[in-house]
Design a protein around this motif. Structure first.
Motif, mmCIF file in Angstrom:
data_model
loop_
_atom_site.group_PDB
_atom_site.id
_atom_site.type_symbol
_atom_site.label_atom_id
_atom_site.label_comp_id
_atom_site.label_asym_id
_atom_site.label_seq_id
_atom_site.Cartn_x
_atom_site.Cartn_y
_atom_site.Cartn_z
ATOM 1 N N ARG A 68 -14.923 10.373 3.632
ATOM 2 C CA ARG A 68 -13.701 9.612 3.831
ATOM 3 C C ARG A 68 -12.992 9.993 5.141
ATOM 4 O O ARG A 68 -12.448 9.145 5.833
ATOM 5 C CB ARG A 68 -12.770 9.824 2.637
ATOM 6 C CG ARG A 68 -11.467 9.036 2.732
ATOM 7 C CD ARG A 68 -10.494 9.458 1.635
ATOM 8 N NE ARG A 68 -9.219 8.787 1.817
ATOM 9 C CZ ARG A 68 -8.827 7.700 1.186
ATOM 10 N NH1 ARG A 68 -9.651 7.132 0.319
ATOM 11 N NH2 ARG A 68 -7.642 7.160 1.389
ATOM 12 N N ARG A 69 -13.018 11.295 5.513
ATOM 13 C CA ARG A 69 -12.292 11.708 6.715
ATOM 14 C C ARG A 69 -12.894 11.094 7.975
ATOM 15 O O ARG A 69 -12.177 10.807 8.940
ATOM 16 C CB ARG A 69 -12.273 13.240 6.819
ATOM 17 C CG ARG A 69 -13.637 13.900 6.974
ATOM 18 C CD ARG A 69 -13.501 15.412 6.805
ATOM 19 N NE ARG A 69 -14.770 16.101 7.007
ATOM 20 C CZ ARG A 69 -15.144 16.660 8.150
ATOM 21 N NH1 ARG A 69 -14.326 16.595 9.197
ATOM 22 N NH2 ARG A 69 -16.300 17.277 8.275
ATOM 23 N N TYR A 70 -14.203 10.840 7.968
ATOM 24 C CA TYR A 70 -14.816 10.163 9.102
ATOM 25 C C TYR A 70 -14.439 8.680 9.124
ATOM 26 O O TYR A 70 -14.247 8.085 10.191
ATOM 27 C CB TYR A 70 -16.332 10.312 9.061
ATOM 28 C CG TYR A 70 -16.808 11.723 9.307
ATOM 29 C CD1 TYR A 70 -16.137 12.560 10.196
ATOM 30 C CD2 TYR A 70 -17.934 12.236 8.651
ATOM 31 C CE1 TYR A 70 -16.573 13.856 10.415
ATOM 32 C CE2 TYR A 70 -18.372 13.531 8.861
ATOM 33 C CZ TYR A 70 -17.678 14.338 9.753
ATOM 34 O OH TYR A 70 -18.109 15.615 9.965
ATOM 35 N N LEU A 71 -14.344 8.054 7.929
ATOM 36 C CA LEU A 71 -13.936 6.655 7.857
ATOM 37 C C LEU A 71 -12.501 6.484 8.362
ATOM 38 O O LEU A 71 -12.189 5.529 9.073
ATOM 39 C CB LEU A 71 -14.062 6.142 6.416
ATOM 40 C CG LEU A 71 -15.466 6.187 5.807
ATOM 41 C CD1 LEU A 71 -15.428 5.762 4.349
ATOM 42 C CD2 LEU A 71 -16.424 5.289 6.583
ATOM 43 N N GLU A 72 -11.605 7.419 7.970
ATOM 44 C CA GLU A 72 -10.231 7.361 8.456
ATOM 45 C C GLU A 72 -10.189 7.542 9.972
ATOM 46 O O GLU A 72 -9.393 6.891 10.674
ATOM 47 C CB GLU A 72 -9.399 8.437 7.758
ATOM 48 C CG GLU A 72 -9.210 8.191 6.262
ATOM 49 C CD GLU A 72 -8.474 9.341 5.578
ATOM 50 O OE1 GLU A 72 -8.345 10.406 6.214
ATOM 51 O OE2 GLU A 72 -8.022 9.164 4.435
ATOM 52 N N ALA A 73 -11.020 8.438 10.503
ATOM 53 C CA ALA A 73 -11.060 8.658 11.950
ATOM 54 C C ALA A 73 -11.510 7.395 12.683
ATOM 55 O O ALA A 73 -11.001 7.078 13.771
ATOM 56 C CB ALA A 73 -11.983 9.820 12.277
ATOM 57 N N ILE A 74 -12.465 6.636 12.116
ATOM 58 C CA ILE A 74 -12.928 5.397 12.743
ATOM 59 C C ILE A 74 -11.791 4.380 12.801
ATOM 60 O O ILE A 74 -11.566 3.719 13.820
ATOM 61 C CB ILE A 74 -14.140 4.831 11.986
ATOM 62 C CG1 ILE A 74 -15.369 5.747 12.175
ATOM 63 C CG2 ILE A 74 -14.474 3.423 12.450
ATOM 64 C CD1 ILE A 74 -16.555 5.360 11.338
ATOM 65 N N GLU A 75 -11.051 4.227 11.682
ATOM 66 C CA GLU A 75 -9.956 3.259 11.663
ATOM 67 C C GLU A 75 -8.850 3.642 12.646
ATOM 68 O O GLU A 75 -8.198 2.785 13.235
ATOM 69 C CB GLU A 75 -9.396 3.150 10.252
ATOM 70 C CG GLU A 75 -10.337 2.434 9.279
ATOM 71 C CD GLU A 75 -9.668 2.152 7.951
ATOM 72 O OE1 GLU A 75 -8.539 2.652 7.736
ATOM 73 O OE2 GLU A 75 -10.264 1.429 7.132
ATOM 74 N N ARG A 76 -8.598 4.925 12.833
ATOM 75 C CA ARG A 76 -7.536 5.372 13.735
ATOM 76 C C ARG A 76 -8.001 5.473 15.186
ATOM 77 O O ARG A 76 -7.194 5.733 16.085
ATOM 78 C CB ARG A 76 -7.021 6.736 13.274
ATOM 79 C CG ARG A 76 -6.358 6.684 11.901
ATOM 80 C CD ARG A 76 -6.026 8.071 11.404
ATOM 81 N NE ARG A 76 -5.444 8.032 10.063
ATOM 82 C CZ ARG A 76 -5.201 9.108 9.313
ATOM 83 N NH1 ARG A 76 -5.470 10.324 9.800
ATOM 84 N NH2 ARG A 76 -4.667 8.971 8.114
ATOM 85 N N GLY A 77 -9.292 5.323 15.432
ATOM 86 C CA GLY A 77 -9.807 5.426 16.786
ATOM 87 C C GLY A 77 -10.015 6.849 17.251
ATOM 88 O O GLY A 77 -10.182 7.092 18.439
ATOM 89 N N HIS A 78 -10.033 7.827 16.312
ATOM 90 C CA HIS A 78 -10.244 9.235 16.670
ATOM 91 C C HIS A 78 -11.739 9.547 16.659
ATOM 92 O O HIS A 78 -12.244 10.245 15.778
ATOM 93 C CB HIS A 78 -9.480 10.132 15.690
ATOM 94 C CG HIS A 78 -8.000 9.913 15.704
ATOM 95 N ND1 HIS A 78 -7.158 10.399 14.728
ATOM 96 C CD2 HIS A 78 -7.201 9.250 16.593
ATOM 97 C CE1 HIS A 78 -5.912 10.047 15.000
ATOM 98 N NE2 HIS A 78 -5.917 9.341 16.120
ATOM 99 N N PHE A 79 -12.456 8.986 17.609
ATOM 100 C CA PHE A 79 -13.907 9.130 17.612
ATOM 101 C C PHE A 79 -14.343 10.548 17.945
ATOM 102 O O PHE A 79 -15.498 10.914 17.698
ATOM 103 C CB PHE A 79 -14.525 8.145 18.610
ATOM 104 C CG PHE A 79 -14.221 6.711 18.298
ATOM 105 C CD1 PHE A 79 -14.641 6.137 17.110
ATOM 106 C CD2 PHE A 79 -13.497 5.919 19.178
ATOM 107 C CE1 PHE A 79 -14.371 4.814 16.815
ATOM 108 C CE2 PHE A 79 -13.204 4.600 18.882
ATOM 109 C CZ PHE A 79 -13.638 4.041 17.694
#
Length: 301
Positions: free
Chosen positions: A30-41
Motif C-alpha cells: 500500500r505504501r508504494y501505491l500511495e507514493a505513486i498517487e502522490r508522485g513520490h517516485f
C-alpha cells in the motif's frame, strides 16, 4: 501530487476501488501505491520497479498501461546514468577476473564432442558402403512381413483372405442421445434452477433464484483478468476472494447458503453461473459491479 498520480487516483475512485483492493489485485504494498498517487517516485525501489508498479496500477483500474507510460513519460523517474555505468563496469571487472568461467569451457567441450560424433558417423557410413553387400532374391513360398495371404476360393468365387475370415471382436456402440436432450460436459453441474433479474441501484444488481437447497456460485474468466469477492451477504466477510486470470487460475466454485453477494472488479470478462443458471454480466459496465442473489421459497402445492 503529479498529474500521473491524479489520473490513476481519479480512475480508481470512479470505479469504487480502494487502495486495499489494488494491493490485493497487484500484490504491491500500500505504501508504494500511495507514493505513486502522490508522485513520490523516489520512494519506489528503483527505476525498473517504478515503471512496473505504475503499469500494474493502471491495469487494475482499467486504463491502458502503455498509453499511460507513453503519455506521462516526463513524470516517470529517469534511470540515473551513473547506475548504468556502474552496472557495465561491474560486468567487465567480473569477466576480467574470471576468464575461465564454467559456462565457457562446458560449451567448448560440448562443441568438440559434437564435431567428433559427426566425424565418427561419417566414417562408419563410409566403411559400410565400401563393404560387399549382397542382395538375394526372396525365395518363392516365403512371406514378407506385412503382406496379405490370398487363398483362392474352392467354389471358384472371389479369393478370400484368412485375415478377413478371422472373427472380429464385437464393437461397443454408444446410442445417440434422444432428440431435444443435451449431454453434460465432464464436471458440468446440471440444474433446473431459474434466476430472475429484480432491480438495479447504481452498480448493485439484484436477482432472485428458484431451485435447489442452497446457492452454488461458479466463476470463470473468459479473457484478461478480474478480481472477485464472494460472501453470503453484503457487508459480510468474503468466503472467497482473489484474482481470476486467463492461463492461471481461470475458474472457481463456491457453495453458500440461501443468499449470495458477488463483487467483480471487471464483470464483462467473467462468466457467472448460479446453480447452473447463467447470469448475464456482459452489460454490467460498472467496475466493480455488485451482485446479490436471494433464494425464493418453493411455492406450496
Amino acid at each position: 501530487m503529479s498529474e500521473l498520480g491524479q489520473v490513476l487516483q481519479r480512475a480508481r475512485e470512479e470505479k469504487g476501488i480502494t487502495l486495499d483492493d489494488i494491493q490485493r489485485i497487484t500484490k504491491i504494498q500500500r505504501r508504494y501505491l500511495e507514493a505513486i498517487e502522490r508522485g513520490h517516485f523516489h520512494v519506489l525501489p528503483g527505476h525498473f520497479y517504478a515503471r512496473a508498479f505504475i503499469k500494474s496500477y493502471a491495469e487494475a483500474v482499467g486504463l491502458n498501461p502503455n498509453h499511460i507510460l507513453t503519455h506521462f513519460q516526463a513524470d516517470l523517474p529517469a534511470q540515473p546514468p551513473t547506475e548504468q555505468v556502474e552496472r557495465l563496469r561491474r560486468r567487465r571487472v567480473a569477466s576480467a577476473n574470471n576468464p575461465l568461467q564454467p559456462g565457457r569451457w562446458v560449451t567448448k567441450t560440448l562443441l568438440v564432442l559434437f564435431i567428433a560424433l559427426i566425424i565418427g558417423v561419417i566414417y562408419i557410413a563410409a566403411v559400410n558402403n565400401n563393404g560387399n553387400i549382397s542382395t538375394q532374391p526372396v525365395p518363392s513360398g516365403t512371406v514378407t512381413p506385412g503382406a496379405e495371404i490370398v487363398t483362392p476360393d474352392k467354389g471358384g468365387g472371389v479369393p478370400t483372405s484368412p485375415i478377413a475370415q478371422q472373427p472380429q471382436p464385437p464393437s461397443t456402440v454408444t446410442p445417440p442421445p434422444e432428440p431435444g436432450t443435451t449431454t453434460p460436459e465432464p464436471g458440468e453441474v446440471t440444474s433446473q434452477a431459474t434466476i430472475t433479474f429484480d432491480s438495479q441501484q447504481g452498480s448493485m444488481y439484484n436477482y432472485s433464484l428458484q431451485g435447489g437447497e442452497k446457492i452454488t456460485v461458479h466463476l470463470k474468466v473468459k479473457e484478461d483478468r478480474s478480481w472477485f469477492g464472494v460472501s453470503e451477504g453484503k457487508g459480510k466477510k468474503y468466503v472467497e476472494e482473489g484474482e481470476l486470470k486467463k492461463g492461471a487460475k481461470e475458474e472457481i466454485t463456491i457453495e453458500l447458503g440461501k443468499s449470495a453477494y458477488v463483487r467483480l472488479g471487471k464483470p464483462t470478462v467473467v462468466e457467472l453461473t448460479v446453480n447452473g443458471a447463467v447470469v448475464d454480466t456482459s452489460k454490467m459496465k460498472f467496475m466493480p459491479s455488485n451482485i446479490t442473489i436471494k433464494m425464493k421459497e418453493a411455492a406450496a402445492q
